[in-house]
Write a protein that holds these residues in place. Structure first.
Motif, PDB file in Angstrom:
ATOM      1  N   ARG A 196       0.825  -1.119  -0.122  1.00  0.00           N
ATOM      2  CA  ARG A 196       0.159  -0.053  -0.473  1.00  0.00           C
ATOM      3  C   ARG A 196       0.884   1.407   0.175  1.00  0.00           C
ATOM      4  O   ARG A 196       0.623   1.637  -0.835  1.00  0.00           O
ATOM      5  CB  ARG A 196      -1.037   0.040   1.240  1.00  0.00           C
ATOM      6  CG  ARG A 196      -1.597   1.495   1.611  1.00  0.00           C
ATOM      7  CD  ARG A 196      -2.464   1.604  -0.090  1.00  0.00           C
ATOM      8  NE  ARG A 196      -3.223   2.990   0.085  1.00  0.00           N
ATOM      9  CZ  ARG A 196      -4.563   3.130   0.922  1.00  0.00           C
ATOM     10  NH1 ARG A 196      -4.910   1.806   1.774  1.00  0.00           N
ATOM     11  NH2 ARG A 196      -4.845   4.609   1.195  1.00  0.00           N
ATOM     12  N   SER A 197       1.989   0.676   0.712  1.00  0.00           N
ATOM     13  CA  SER A 197       2.653   2.601   0.880  1.00  0.00           C
ATOM     14  C   SER A 197       3.809   2.848  -0.181  1.00  0.00           C
ATOM     15  O   SER A 197       3.858   4.071  -0.917  1.00  0.00           O
ATOM     16  CB  SER A 197       4.169   1.499   2.000  1.00  0.00           C
ATOM     17  OG  SER A 197       4.140   1.832   1.573  1.00  0.00           O
ATOM     18  N   ASP A 198       3.724   1.276  -1.544  1.00  0.00           N
ATOM     19  CA  ASP A 198       4.067   2.082  -2.904  1.00  0.00           C
ATOM     20  C   ASP A 198       3.280   2.700  -4.043  1.00  0.00           C
ATOM     21  O   ASP A 198       3.022   2.920  -4.900  1.00  0.00           O
ATOM     22  CB  ASP A 198       4.944   1.040  -2.987  1.00  0.00           C
ATOM     23  CG  ASP A 198       6.003   0.885  -3.049  1.00  0.00           C
ATOM     24  OD1 ASP A 198       7.032   0.996  -2.533  1.00  0.00           O
ATOM     25  OD2 ASP A 198       6.383  -0.783  -2.163  1.00  0.00           O
ATOM     26  N   LEU A 202       3.629   5.909  -5.611  1.00  0.00           N
ATOM     27  CA  LEU A 202       3.955   6.058  -7.251  1.00  0.00           C
ATOM     28  C   LEU A 202       2.394   6.747  -7.841  1.00  0.00           C
ATOM     29  O   LEU A 202       2.537   6.993  -9.022  1.00  0.00           O
ATOM     30  CB  LEU A 202       3.369   4.545  -7.740  1.00  0.00           C
ATOM     31  CG  LEU A 202       4.442   3.707  -7.285  1.00  0.00           C
ATOM     32  CD1 LEU A 202       4.331   2.058  -7.964  1.00  0.00           C
ATOM     33  CD2 LEU A 202       5.637   4.239  -8.325  1.00  0.00           C
ATOM     34  N   GLU A 203       1.364   6.625  -7.108  1.00  0.00           N
ATOM     35  CA  GLU A 203      -0.032   7.074  -7.883  1.00  0.00           C
ATOM     36  C   GLU A 203      -0.935   8.011  -6.326  1.00  0.00           C
ATOM     37  O   GLU A 203      -1.802   7.547  -5.982  1.00  0.00           O
ATOM     38  CB  GLU A 203      -0.474   6.197  -8.354  1.00  0.00           C
ATOM     39  CG  GLU A 203      -0.297   6.469  -9.601  1.00  0.00           C
ATOM     40  CD  GLU A 203      -1.194   4.467 -10.200  1.00  0.00           C
ATOM     41  OE1 GLU A 203      -1.649   5.045 -11.068  1.00  0.00           O
ATOM     42  OE2 GLU A 203      -1.345   3.958  -9.477  1.00  0.00           O
ATOM     43  N   LEU A 213     -12.590   4.635   4.920  1.00  0.00           N
ATOM     44  CA  LEU A 213     -12.117   3.814   4.230  1.00  0.00           C
ATOM     45  C   LEU A 213     -11.497   4.189   2.411  1.00  0.00           C
ATOM     46  O   LEU A 213     -12.089   4.338   1.897  1.00  0.00           O
ATOM     47  CB  LEU A 213     -12.874   2.454   4.536  1.00  0.00           C
ATOM     48  CG  LEU A 213     -12.371   1.074   3.743  1.00  0.00           C
ATOM     49  CD1 LEU A 213     -11.352   0.428   4.634  1.00  0.00           C
ATOM     50  CD2 LEU A 213     -12.982   0.419   3.341  1.00  0.00           C
ATOM     51  N   ILE A 214     -10.360   3.774   2.259  1.00  0.00           N
ATOM     52  CA  ILE A 214      -9.978   3.398   0.804  1.00  0.00           C
ATOM     53  C   ILE A 214      -9.099   2.381   0.728  1.00  0.00           C
ATOM     54  O   ILE A 214      -8.406   1.962   1.706  1.00  0.00           O
ATOM     55  CB  ILE A 214      -9.101   5.025   1.065  1.00  0.00           C
ATOM     56  CG1 ILE A 214      -9.381   6.410   1.034  1.00  0.00           C
ATOM     57  CG2 ILE A 214      -8.006   4.728  -0.671  1.00  0.00           C
ATOM     58  CD1 ILE A 214      -8.882   7.523   0.694  1.00  0.00           C
ATOM     59  N   LEU A 240      -3.491 -12.176   2.161  1.00  0.00           N
ATOM     60  CA  LEU A 240      -3.239 -11.422   1.811  1.00  0.00           C
ATOM     61  C   LEU A 240      -4.430 -10.417   3.234  1.00  0.00           C
ATOM     62  O   LEU A 240      -4.948 -11.853   3.578  1.00  0.00           O
ATOM     63  CB  LEU A 240      -4.210 -11.418   0.503  1.00  0.00           C
ATOM     64  CG  LEU A 240      -3.408 -12.089  -0.712  1.00  0.00           C
ATOM     65  CD1 LEU A 240      -4.679 -12.178  -2.242  1.00  0.00           C
ATOM     66  CD2 LEU A 240      -2.027 -11.405  -0.951  1.00  0.00           C
ATOM     67  N   ASP A 241      -4.501  -9.745   3.104  1.00  0.00           N
ATOM     68  CA  ASP A 241      -5.561  -9.416   4.015  1.00  0.00           C
ATOM     69  C   ASP A 241      -6.966  -8.891   3.712  1.00  0.00           C
ATOM     70  O   ASP A 241      -6.543  -7.501   2.903  1.00  0.00           O
ATOM     71  CB  ASP A 241      -4.495  -7.434   4.765  1.00  0.00           C
ATOM     72  CG  ASP A 241      -3.126  -8.114   5.210  1.00  0.00           C
ATOM     73  OD1 ASP A 241      -2.998  -8.622   6.021  1.00  0.00           O
ATOM     74  OD2 ASP A 241      -2.214  -6.920   4.951  1.00  0.00           O
ATOM     75  N   PHE A 242      -7.105  -8.762   4.244  1.00  0.00           N
ATOM     76  CA  PHE A 242      -8.312  -8.620   3.647  1.00  0.00           C
ATOM     77  C   PHE A 242      -9.617  -7.223   4.559  1.00  0.00           C
ATOM     78  O   PHE A 242      -9.363  -7.284   5.994  1.00  0.00           O
ATOM     79  CB  PHE A 242     -10.301  -9.262   4.147  1.00  0.00           C
ATOM     80  CG  PHE A 242     -11.470  -9.439   4.192  1.00  0.00           C
ATOM     81  CD1 PHE A 242     -12.118  -9.239   2.603  1.00  0.00           C
ATOM     82  CD2 PHE A 242     -12.061  -8.957   4.790  1.00  0.00           C
ATOM     83  CE1 PHE A 242     -13.684  -9.417   2.475  1.00  0.00           C
ATOM     84  CE2 PHE A 242     -13.277  -8.837   4.401  1.00  0.00           C
ATOM     85  CZ  PHE A 242     -14.236  -8.396   3.326  1.00  0.00           C
ATOM     86  N   VAL A 243      -9.920  -5.993   4.150  1.00  0.00           N
ATOM     87  CA  VAL A 243     -10.365  -5.263   4.638  1.00  0.00           C
ATOM     88  C   VAL A 243     -11.722  -5.046   4.616  1.00  0.00           C
ATOM     89  O   VAL A 243     -12.511  -4.929   3.591  1.00  0.00           O
ATOM     90  CB  VAL A 243      -9.768  -3.700   3.846  1.00  0.00           C
ATOM     91  CG1 VAL A 243     -10.032  -2.654   4.168  1.00  0.00           C
ATOM     92  CG2 VAL A 243      -8.489  -3.668   3.428  1.00  0.00           C
ATOM     93  N   GLU A 244     -12.371  -4.907   5.975  1.00  0.00           N
ATOM     94  CA  GLU A 244     -13.861  -5.083   6.312  1.00  0.00           C
ATOM     95  C   GLU A 244     -13.960  -2.970   5.698  1.00  0.00           C
ATOM     96  O   GLU A 244     -13.629  -2.295   6.289  1.00  0.00           O
ATOM     97  CB  GLU A 244     -13.981  -5.258   7.871  1.00  0.00           C
ATOM     98  CG  GLU A 244     -15.469  -4.907   7.460  1.00  0.00           C
ATOM     99  CD  GLU A 244     -16.207  -6.593   7.495  1.00  0.00           C
ATOM    100  OE1 GLU A 244     -17.727  -6.398   6.728  1.00  0.00           O
ATOM    101  OE2 GLU A 244     -15.659  -7.586   7.504  1.00  0.00           O
ATOM    102  N   ARG A 245     -14.987  -2.777   4.873  1.00  0.00           N
ATOM    103  CA  ARG A 245     -15.959  -1.700   4.462  1.00  0.00           C
ATOM    104  C   ARG A 245     -16.447  -1.654   5.724  1.00  0.00           C
ATOM    105  O   ARG A 245     -17.702  -1.728   6.378  1.00  0.00           O
ATOM    106  CB  ARG A 245     -16.855  -1.850   3.240  1.00  0.00           C
ATOM    107  CG  ARG A 245     -15.437  -2.218   2.336  1.00  0.00           C
ATOM    108  CD  ARG A 245     -16.000  -2.151   1.140  1.00  0.00           C
ATOM    109  NE  ARG A 245     -15.461  -2.774   0.196  1.00  0.00           N
ATOM    110  CZ  ARG A 245     -15.637  -2.554  -1.389  1.00  0.00           C
ATOM    111  NH1 ARG A 245     -16.661  -2.168  -1.942  1.00  0.00           N
ATOM    112  NH2 ARG A 245     -15.241  -3.391  -2.588  1.00  0.00           N
TER     113      ARG A 245
END
Length: 266
Positions: A196-198, A202-203, A213-214, A240-245
């Motif tokens: 995520r930091s990259d 980069l963008e 949440l992003i 992989l990290d699951f992200v709860e909205r």
């Protein structure tokens, strides 16, 4: 150059750098490759037309100019506010845009966003904000952790991985529908996942009002003629990290393609 506007030192350096890096190749009447630079450069808010014609070898074009960029394809930005609201979205790639839908104003997009993800810009409706860009190759960290996937298994692979990182059914279908058609034929693919930091470096993505949440996802795709795992640590979807909205959510997915000498267009 007599009619050119007066430039500061940094503008002249940018012009020279642009002339060095950017160009396109044509075949001369003798059958030799030459590079013709023809670029419009903006400096201090003024448009400067630069026309410089310099013979280049094919090897130089391929190794210095052609390999200076990586293609960033179809980052799609979805907005899910809890109620209708006006949202400002700005993206700053470490490179330049090659396509945006809708057209990207200098200051960024301003859209009317609805809870179901519908976006309205100038009375036109969109499912997401779309852009393509080219990124400086030297800026992109090449993942060493990832997946080795046979070309014919990509759709199944995406169907397993995308929900594991938090994409919903619509987003996953959009992703699979695009990438299974866009990626050029190859026996295998190395599929890496950027940190995520990259992605943020980069963008850079700015959203106002600030979301709760992003979720940003970037895959790195590299075609392989044969399987070689000596320098690759295999990942499993469960790692992989699951992200709860929650609340006002923003989802941004895309891919970086390192196609080498394979013909690839976003």
């Amino acid at each position: 150059f007599d009619k050119m506007p007066k430039l500061k030192k940094q503008d002249i350096l940018l012009v020279l750098l642009s002339l060095f890096l950017l160009g396109f190749s044509v075949v001369s009447s003798a059958g030799k490759i030459q590079t013709f630079f023809h670029r419009v450069i903006f400096a201090q808010g003024k448009q400067i037309q630069i026309d410089t014609f310099t013979p280049m070898t094919q090897e130089f074009v391929e190794t210095v100019i052609g390999q200076a960029w990586l293609k960033e394809c179809k980052p799609a930005i979805y907005l899910y506010p809890q109620q209708k609201m006006s949202v400002h979205v700005a993206v700053e790639p470490r490179g330049f845009f090659t396509l945006t839908i809708p057209t990207y104003p200098d200051e960024g997009w301003t859209v009317d966003a609805f809870p179901d993800g519908t976006l309205v810009v100038d009375n036109n409706q969109y499912g997401y904000l779309y852009y393509e860009s080219k990124l400086y190759r030297s800026e992109v960290p090449f993942p060493t952790k990832g997946f080795i996937v046979a070309y014919e298994d990509l759709a199944t692979f995406f169907a397993d991985v995308l929900p594991a990182i938090g994409l919903n059914d619509k987003e996953s279908a959009d992703f699979i529908g695009y990438w299974t058609k866009a990626l050029p034929q190859s026996p295998y693919y190395f599929v890496g996942v950027l940190e995520r930091s990259d992605i943020d470096r980069l963008e850079k993505l700015t959203v106002v009002p600030t979301p709760d949440l992003i979720l940003r996802v970037r895959f790195y795709f590299k075609p392989l003629d044969q399987v070689s795992t000596s320098q690759v640590e295999r990942l499993e979807p469960s790692r992989l990290d699951f992200v709860e909205r929650t609340g006002f959510s923003v989802v941004d997915w895309g891919g970086i393609v390192d196609a080498g000498d394979k013909d690839f267009v976003c």
